[in-house]
Design a protein around this motif. Structure first.
Motif, mmCIF file in Angstrom:
data_model
loop_
_atom_site.group_PDB
_atom_site.id
_atom_site.type_symbol
_atom_site.label_atom_id
_atom_site.label_comp_id
_atom_site.label_asym_id
_atom_site.label_seq_id
_atom_site.Cartn_x
_atom_site.Cartn_y
_atom_site.Cartn_z
ATOM 1 N N ARG A 38 0.834 -1.184 0.000
ATOM 2 C CA ARG A 38 0.000 0.000 0.000
ATOM 3 C C ARG A 38 0.872 1.237 0.000
ATOM 4 N N GLN A 39 0.277 2.308 -0.490
ATOM 5 C CA GLN A 39 0.999 3.584 -0.529
ATOM 6 C C GLN A 39 0.068 4.704 -0.125
ATOM 7 N N ALA A 40 0.401 5.336 0.972
ATOM 8 C CA ALA A 40 -0.357 6.486 1.452
ATOM 9 C C ALA A 40 0.176 7.736 0.764
ATOM 10 N N PRO A 41 -0.639 8.776 0.681
ATOM 11 C CA PRO A 41 -0.177 10.017 0.038
ATOM 12 C C PRO A 41 1.104 10.546 0.659
ATOM 13 N N GLY A 42 2.091 10.818 -0.176
ATOM 14 C CA GLY A 42 3.347 11.375 0.297
ATOM 15 C C GLY A 42 4.291 10.395 0.944
ATOM 16 N N LYS A 43 3.928 9.131 0.932
ATOM 17 C CA LYS A 43 4.769 8.122 1.569
ATOM 18 C C LYS A 43 5.218 7.069 0.560
ATOM 19 N N GLU A 44 6.252 6.335 0.947
ATOM 20 C CA GLU A 44 6.751 5.283 0.085
ATOM 21 C C GLU A 44 5.846 4.054 0.172
ATOM 22 N N ARG A 45 5.868 3.275 -0.896
ATOM 23 C CA ARG A 45 5.086 2.051 -0.913
ATOM 24 C C ARG A 45 5.596 1.107 0.171
ATOM 25 N N GLU A 46 4.657 0.506 0.924
ATOM 26 C CA GLU A 46 5.062 -0.359 2.012
ATOM 27 C C GLU A 46 4.377 -1.722 1.925
ATOM 28 N N LYS A 87 -8.722 1.327 10.013
ATOM 29 C CA LYS A 87 -8.359 2.568 10.692
ATOM 30 C C LYS A 87 -8.032 3.627 9.638
ATOM 31 N N SER A 88 -8.061 4.865 10.031
ATOM 32 C CA SER A 88 -7.766 5.945 9.089
ATOM 33 C C SER A 88 -6.362 5.803 8.511
ATOM 34 N N GLU A 89 -5.445 5.271 9.291
ATOM 35 C CA GLU A 89 -4.068 5.107 8.806
ATOM 36 C C GLU A 89 -3.926 3.980 7.785
ATOM 37 N N ASP A 90 -4.994 3.232 7.527
ATOM 38 C CA ASP A 90 -4.985 2.218 6.472
ATOM 39 C C ASP A 90 -5.291 2.828 5.101
ATOM 40 N N THR A 91 -5.605 4.091 5.070
ATOM 41 C CA THR A 91 -5.918 4.771 3.816
ATOM 42 C C THR A 91 -4.724 4.752 2.874
ATOM 43 N N GLY A 92 -4.989 4.463 1.615
ATOM 44 C CA GLY A 92 -3.940 4.474 0.611
ATOM 45 C C GLY A 92 -4.354 3.681 -0.612
ATOM 46 N N VAL A 93 -3.471 3.653 -1.583
ATOM 47 C CA VAL A 93 -3.667 2.814 -2.761
ATOM 48 C C VAL A 93 -3.052 1.450 -2.458
ATOM 49 N N TYR A 94 -3.834 0.417 -2.654
ATOM 50 C CA TYR A 94 -3.378 -0.945 -2.392
ATOM 51 C C TYR A 94 -3.009 -1.614 -3.714
ATOM 52 N N TYR A 95 -1.807 -2.157 -3.740
ATOM 53 C CA TYR A 95 -1.282 -2.799 -4.933
ATOM 54 C C TYR A 95 -1.056 -4.284 -4.681
ATOM 55 N N CYS A 96 -1.338 -5.032 -5.702
ATOM 56 C CA CYS A 96 -1.052 -6.454 -5.715
ATOM 57 C C CYS A 96 0.234 -6.660 -6.510
ATOM 58 N N ALA A 97 1.079 -7.555 -6.023
ATOM 59 C CA ALA A 97 2.337 -7.826 -6.713
ATOM 60 C C ALA A 97 2.614 -9.327 -6.703
ATOM 61 N N ALA A 98 3.368 -9.759 -7.706
ATOM 62 C CA ALA A 98 3.782 -11.158 -7.799
ATOM 63 C C ALA A 98 5.298 -11.233 -7.723
ATOM 64 N N ASP A 99 5.760 -12.140 -6.928
ATOM 65 C CA ASP A 99 7.198 -12.315 -6.724
ATOM 66 C C ASP A 99 7.564 -13.748 -7.080
ATOM 67 N N ALA A 100 8.570 -13.874 -7.946
ATOM 68 C CA ALA A 100 8.991 -15.217 -8.353
ATOM 69 C C ALA A 100 9.500 -16.002 -7.150
ATOM 70 N N PRO A 101 9.322 -17.315 -7.200
ATOM 71 C CA PRO A 101 9.809 -18.153 -6.090
ATOM 72 C C PRO A 101 11.321 -18.036 -5.949
ATOM 73 N N VAL A 127 -8.222 2.715 -1.243
ATOM 74 C CA VAL A 127 -8.982 2.491 -0.012
ATOM 75 C C VAL A 127 -8.917 3.767 0.814
ATOM 76 N N THR A 128 -10.080 4.309 1.158
ATOM 77 C CA THR A 128 -10.147 5.510 1.978
ATOM 78 C C THR A 128 -10.963 5.197 3.218
ATOM 79 N N VAL A 129 -10.346 5.394 4.373
ATOM 80 C CA VAL A 129 -11.016 5.119 5.641
ATOM 81 C C VAL A 129 -11.218 6.443 6.362
ATOM 82 N N SER A 130 -12.459 6.815 6.567
ATOM 83 C CA SER A 130 -12.763 8.074 7.259
ATOM 84 C C SER A 130 -12.926 7.809 8.750
ATOM 85 N N SER A 131 -12.440 8.741 9.526
ATOM 86 C CA SER A 131 -12.504 8.555 10.985
ATOM 87 C C SER A 131 -13.718 9.240 11.572
#
Length: 131
Positions: A38-46, A87-101, A127-131
């Motif tokens: 996921r990536q929140a505004p202004g933050k790195e993808r985590e 929670k509001s801190e879960d707000t962000g763009v959620y990405y799916c990724a595939a990683d080779a074995p 995903v936007t979570v309002s408090s």
């Protein structure tokens, strides 16, 4: 080659639940480790969660443990992220990724720069979570 398409994002209130889906194309889906970031505004993808190709092993980032559940259905070429008690801190763009074995140790996925090593990406779902 694996193509990924996320869905299920939306606007919810704190305490609500959402289930994200990631549909994959390609006959090799079942061989890949699947990961949610996921990536929140202004933050790195985590990193959020990862699931092994069999679905029997999982890792989670500490803030989502006990609230989020990652799973996969290889017969449907789909990986899911069930998100409860949002929670509001879960707000962000959620990405799916595939990683080779292979399925690696937890630090490989949890470390801050892990997103750089994924092989395939979806375009994300908001995903936007309002408090």
């Amino acid at each position: 080659q694996v193509q990924l398409v996320e869905s299920g994002g939306g606007l919810v209130q704190a305490g609500d639940s959402l289930r994200l889906s990631c549909a994959a194309s390609g006959r090799t889906f079942s061989t890949y480790v699947m990961v949610w970031f996921r990536q929140a505004p202004g933050k790195e993808r985590e990193f959020v969660a990862a699931v092994s190709w069999t679905g029997t092993s999982t890792y989670y980032q500490e803030p989502v443990k006990g609230r989020f559940t990652i799973s996969r259905d290889n017969s449907k070429n789909t990986v899911y992220l069930q998100m409860d008690t949002l929670k509001s801190e879960d707000t962000g763009v959620y990405y799916c990724a595939a990683d080779a074995p292979p399925w690696r140790n937890s630090y490989y996925y949890i470390r801050p720069s892990s997103f750089r090593d994924m092989d395939y990406w979806g375009k994300g779902t908001l995903v936007t979570v309002s408090s």
